[in-house]
Design a protein around this motif. Structure first.
Motif, PDB file in Angstrom:
ATOM      1  N   ILE A  21       2.328  10.668   8.146  1.00  0.00           N
ATOM      2  CA  ILE A  21       3.808  10.689   8.374  1.00  0.00           C
ATOM      3  C   ILE A  21       3.817   9.877   9.897  1.00  0.00           C
ATOM      4  CG2 ILE A  21       5.571  11.914   9.725  1.00  0.00           C
ATOM      5  CD1 ILE A  21       4.556  14.316   7.673  1.00  0.00           C
ATOM      6  N   SER A  22       2.727   9.879  10.671  1.00  0.00           N
ATOM      7  CA  SER A  22       2.796   9.100  12.024  1.00  0.00           C
ATOM      8  C   SER A  22       2.822   7.677  11.584  1.00  0.00           C
ATOM      9  CB  SER A  22       1.872   9.521  12.773  1.00  0.00           C
ATOM     10  OG  SER A  22       1.831  10.869  13.282  1.00  0.00           O
ATOM     11  N   TRP A  23       1.910   7.302  10.542  1.00  0.00           N
ATOM     12  CA  TRP A  23       1.749   5.945  10.152  1.00  0.00           C
ATOM     13  C   TRP A  23       3.119   5.091   9.706  1.00  0.00           C
ATOM     14  CZ3 TRP A  23       1.629   3.346   5.483  1.00  0.00           C
ATOM     15  CH2 TRP A  23       1.532   2.045   5.382  1.00  0.00           C
ATOM     16  N   ASN A  24       3.652   6.129   8.608  1.00  0.00           N
ATOM     17  CA  ASN A  24       5.165   5.591   8.136  1.00  0.00           C
ATOM     18  C   ASN A  24       5.888   5.377   9.248  1.00  0.00           C
ATOM     19  OD1 ASN A  24       5.445   5.650   4.942  1.00  0.00           O
ATOM     20  ND2 ASN A  24       3.795   6.911   5.411  1.00  0.00           N
ATOM     21  N   LYS A  25       6.037   6.409  10.033  1.00  0.00           N
ATOM     22  CA  LYS A  25       7.221   6.173  11.377  1.00  0.00           C
ATOM     23  C   LYS A  25       6.825   4.949  12.053  1.00  0.00           C
ATOM     24  CE  LYS A  25       8.371  10.924  11.774  1.00  0.00           C
ATOM     25  NZ  LYS A  25       8.501  12.163  12.711  1.00  0.00           N
ATOM     26  N   SER A  26       5.584   4.802  12.330  1.00  0.00           N
ATOM     27  CA  SER A  26       5.269   3.636  13.149  1.00  0.00           C
ATOM     28  C   SER A  26       5.524   2.248  12.407  1.00  0.00           C
ATOM     29  CB  SER A  26       3.537   3.497  13.343  1.00  0.00           C
ATOM     30  OG  SER A  26       2.957   3.181  12.413  1.00  0.00           O
ATOM     31  N   MET A  27       5.716   2.090  11.319  1.00  0.00           N
ATOM     32  CA  MET A  27       6.173   0.934  10.397  1.00  0.00           C
ATOM     33  C   MET A  27       7.644   0.639  10.473  1.00  0.00           C
ATOM     34  SD  MET A  27       3.205  -0.527   9.447  1.00  0.00           S
ATOM     35  CE  MET A  27       2.533   0.151  10.995  1.00  0.00           C
ATOM     36  N   LEU A  28       8.528   1.595  11.030  1.00  0.00           N
ATOM     37  CA  LEU A  28       9.729   1.643  10.892  1.00  0.00           C
ATOM     38  C   LEU A  28      10.459   1.239  12.067  1.00  0.00           C
ATOM     39  CD1 LEU A  28      10.200   4.767   8.571  1.00  0.00           C
ATOM     40  CD2 LEU A  28      10.326   2.382   7.925  1.00  0.00           C
ATOM     41  N   THR A  29      11.820   0.868  12.158  1.00  0.00           N
ATOM     42  CA  THR A  29      12.593   0.423  13.317  1.00  0.00           C
ATOM     43  C   THR A  29      13.476   1.485  13.371  1.00  0.00           C
ATOM     44  OG1 THR A  29      13.964  -0.936  12.269  1.00  0.00           O
ATOM     45  CG2 THR A  29      12.128  -1.982  13.185  1.00  0.00           C
ATOM     46  N   ASP A 168      -0.867  -9.789  -9.299  1.00  0.00           N
ATOM     47  CA  ASP A 168      -2.156 -10.192  -8.670  1.00  0.00           C
ATOM     48  C   ASP A 168      -2.715  -9.021  -7.555  1.00  0.00           C
ATOM     49  OD1 ASP A 168      -4.412 -11.037  -7.260  1.00  0.00           O
ATOM     50  OD2 ASP A 168      -3.598 -13.002  -7.311  1.00  0.00           O
ATOM     51  N   ILE A 169      -3.380  -7.989  -8.177  1.00  0.00           N
ATOM     52  CA  ILE A 169      -3.714  -6.923  -7.236  1.00  0.00           C
ATOM     53  C   ILE A 169      -4.615  -7.427  -5.947  1.00  0.00           C
ATOM     54  CG2 ILE A 169      -5.115  -4.819  -7.175  1.00  0.00           C
ATOM     55  CD1 ILE A 169      -4.171  -4.129  -9.861  1.00  0.00           C
ATOM     56  N   ASP A 170      -5.506  -8.348  -6.281  1.00  0.00           N
ATOM     57  CA  ASP A 170      -6.476  -8.701  -5.013  1.00  0.00           C
ATOM     58  C   ASP A 170      -5.557  -9.399  -3.997  1.00  0.00           C
ATOM     59  OD1 ASP A 170      -8.775  -7.862  -6.050  1.00  0.00           O
ATOM     60  OD2 ASP A 170      -9.000  -9.579  -7.414  1.00  0.00           O
ATOM     61  N   LYS A 171      -4.587  -9.996  -4.558  1.00  0.00           N
ATOM     62  CA  LYS A 171      -3.725 -10.666  -3.576  1.00  0.00           C
ATOM     63  C   LYS A 171      -2.750  -9.814  -2.602  1.00  0.00           C
ATOM     64  CE  LYS A 171      -0.032 -14.011  -3.028  1.00  0.00           C
ATOM     65  NZ  LYS A 171       0.926 -15.174  -3.568  1.00  0.00           N
ATOM     66  N   GLU A 172      -2.450  -8.839  -3.425  1.00  0.00           N
ATOM     67  CA  GLU A 172      -1.747  -7.411  -2.544  1.00  0.00           C
ATOM     68  C   GLU A 172      -2.672  -6.930  -1.353  1.00  0.00           C
ATOM     69  OE1 GLU A 172       0.513  -3.935  -1.309  1.00  0.00           O
ATOM     70  OE2 GLU A 172       0.962  -6.056  -2.405  1.00  0.00           O
ATOM     71  N   ASN A 179      -3.076  -0.909   6.637  1.00  0.00           N
ATOM     72  CA  ASN A 179      -3.187   0.563   5.753  1.00  0.00           C
ATOM     73  C   ASN A 179      -4.222   1.582   6.406  1.00  0.00           C
ATOM     74  OD1 ASN A 179      -3.274   2.445   3.687  1.00  0.00           O
ATOM     75  ND2 ASN A 179      -2.787   1.154   2.139  1.00  0.00           N
ATOM     76  N   ILE A 180      -3.896   2.593   6.622  1.00  0.00           N
ATOM     77  CA  ILE A 180      -4.837   3.770   7.297  1.00  0.00           C
ATOM     78  C   ILE A 180      -5.692   4.250   6.243  1.00  0.00           C
ATOM     79  CG2 ILE A 180      -3.489   4.166   9.337  1.00  0.00           C
ATOM     80  CD1 ILE A 180      -2.605   6.648   7.800  1.00  0.00           C
ATOM     81  N   GLU A 181      -5.473   3.840   4.677  1.00  0.00           N
ATOM     82  CA  GLU A 181      -6.020   4.538   3.755  1.00  0.00           C
ATOM     83  C   GLU A 181      -6.402   3.470   2.825  1.00  0.00           C
ATOM     84  OE1 GLU A 181      -4.654   8.583   2.082  1.00  0.00           O
ATOM     85  OE2 GLU A 181      -2.996   8.036   3.102  1.00  0.00           O
ATOM     86  N   GLU A 186      -6.668   1.007  -2.494  1.00  0.00           N
ATOM     87  CA  GLU A 186      -7.495  -0.015  -3.523  1.00  0.00           C
ATOM     88  C   GLU A 186      -8.005   0.612  -4.773  1.00  0.00           C
ATOM     89  OE1 GLU A 186     -11.312  -3.219  -3.616  1.00  0.00           O
ATOM     90  OE2 GLU A 186     -10.688  -2.296  -1.880  1.00  0.00           O
ATOM     91  N   THR A 187      -8.478   1.780  -4.552  1.00  0.00           N
ATOM     92  CA  THR A 187      -8.923   2.365  -5.761  1.00  0.00           C
ATOM     93  C   THR A 187      -7.729   2.862  -6.747  1.00  0.00           C
ATOM     94  OG1 THR A 187     -10.745   3.586  -4.718  1.00  0.00           O
ATOM     95  CG2 THR A 187      -9.982   4.737  -6.691  1.00  0.00           C
ATOM     96  N   GLU A 188      -6.644   3.312  -6.297  1.00  0.00           N
ATOM     97  CA  GLU A 188      -5.276   3.404  -6.910  1.00  0.00           C
ATOM     98  C   GLU A 188      -4.901   2.162  -7.567  1.00  0.00           C
ATOM     99  OE1 GLU A 188      -3.531   7.367  -4.696  1.00  0.00           O
ATOM    100  OE2 GLU A 188      -2.539   5.527  -4.674  1.00  0.00           O
ATOM    101  N   LEU A 189      -4.638   1.221  -7.116  1.00  0.00           N
ATOM    102  CA  LEU A 189      -4.204  -0.135  -7.312  1.00  0.00           C
ATOM    103  C   LEU A 189      -5.294  -0.727  -8.519  1.00  0.00           C
ATOM    104  CD1 LEU A 189      -2.083   0.049  -5.375  1.00  0.00           C
ATOM    105  CD2 LEU A 189      -2.598  -2.315  -4.688  1.00  0.00           C
ATOM    106  N   LYS A 190      -6.497  -0.648  -8.374  1.00  0.00           N
ATOM    107  CA  LYS A 190      -7.449  -1.230  -9.319  1.00  0.00           C
ATOM    108  C   LYS A 190      -7.971  -0.392 -10.245  1.00  0.00           C
ATOM    109  CE  LYS A 190      -9.316  -4.993  -6.547  1.00  0.00           C
ATOM    110  NZ  LYS A 190     -10.719  -5.789  -6.161  1.00  0.00           N
TER     111      LYS A 190
END
Length: 214
Positions: A21-29, A168-172, A179-181, A186-190
């Motif tokens: 939650i804290s990380w998401n909030k830090s990404m938002l204006t 292109d997952i590697d590019k993502e 990302n704090i996780e 990466e495990t989820e995406l790949k």
């Protein structure tokens, strides 16, 4: 993101959930937060006679887990109105997301569609001996629904299409330094495997569902 960014109550949350939650909030204006606060809970419209309702997770809660394999009562609850819905009518078609698993299902002469995830698709039913190619899952997904907009005439045609687009997952992942996780992501995406199956399996157990029996 809306749920995490607007949630200010740390009670009954794990340390990781509070960190997310804290990380998401830090990404938002402030403008981002105000935009999210003013988004409607759901959308409704008629298409070829069907009342179509779209929401994130469920009519009653923005973070409920209702899977493609669930109890009939819970699946049926997706069609029911709530204090959050535009109308108090039962929906004929529901389109939702949240679980990151693209599917379409028919029950009680009604249609459930999950559009999947645009780039973070998963499948919680996995077995090394039974699994097909992981690229069947790890795509960017969306749904297309076509018909006569704003028409309550059931005689008009309607169609549903589920689309999966390889990307292109590697590019993502190269653009993922904040990302704090990162490893779990990466495990989820790949691999298309959810990072916290303990939570999912607990949810199934409460419903009397054993994924190994499916």
């Amino acid at each position: 993101t809306r749920d995490f960014s607007l949630d200010n109550n740390p009670n009954n949350k794990t340390d990781l959930a509070v960190k997310r939650i804290s990380w998401n909030k830090s990404m938002l204006t402030n403008d981002d937060v105000n935009y999210l606060k003013n988004l409607p809970y759901c959308y409704e419209f008629y298409l070829s006679g069907r009342l179509v309702r779209m929401f994130h997770a469920a009519p009653t809660k923005i973070n409920d887990f209702i899977g493609n394999i669930d109890t009939l009562d819970r699946l049926y609850s997706l069609f029911l109105p709530s204090d959050n819905t535009v109308s108090k009518n039962k929906a004929d078609v529901v389109i939702y997301g949240h679980i990151h698993m693209q599917f379409m299902q028919r029950i009680y002469n009604r249609t459930i569609i999950n559009s999947g995830s645009v780039g973070n698709a998963i499948d919680v039913f996995r077995d090394d001996k039974k699994d097909g190619n992981v690229r069947n899952t790890t795509c960017a997904n969306y749904a297309v629904i076509s018909g006569d907009y704003n028409s309550k005439d059931y005689s008009n045609p309607i169609s549903y299409e589920l689309v999966s687009v390889p990307y292109d997952i590697d590019k993502e992942l190269l653009d993922d330094d904040k990302n704090i996780e990162k490893e779990d992501y990466e495990t989820e995406l790949k691999k298309g495997k959810y990072r916290d199956m303990t939570k999912i399996n607990k949810s199934f157990k409460i419903r009397g569902i054993n994924p190994k029996d499916i």
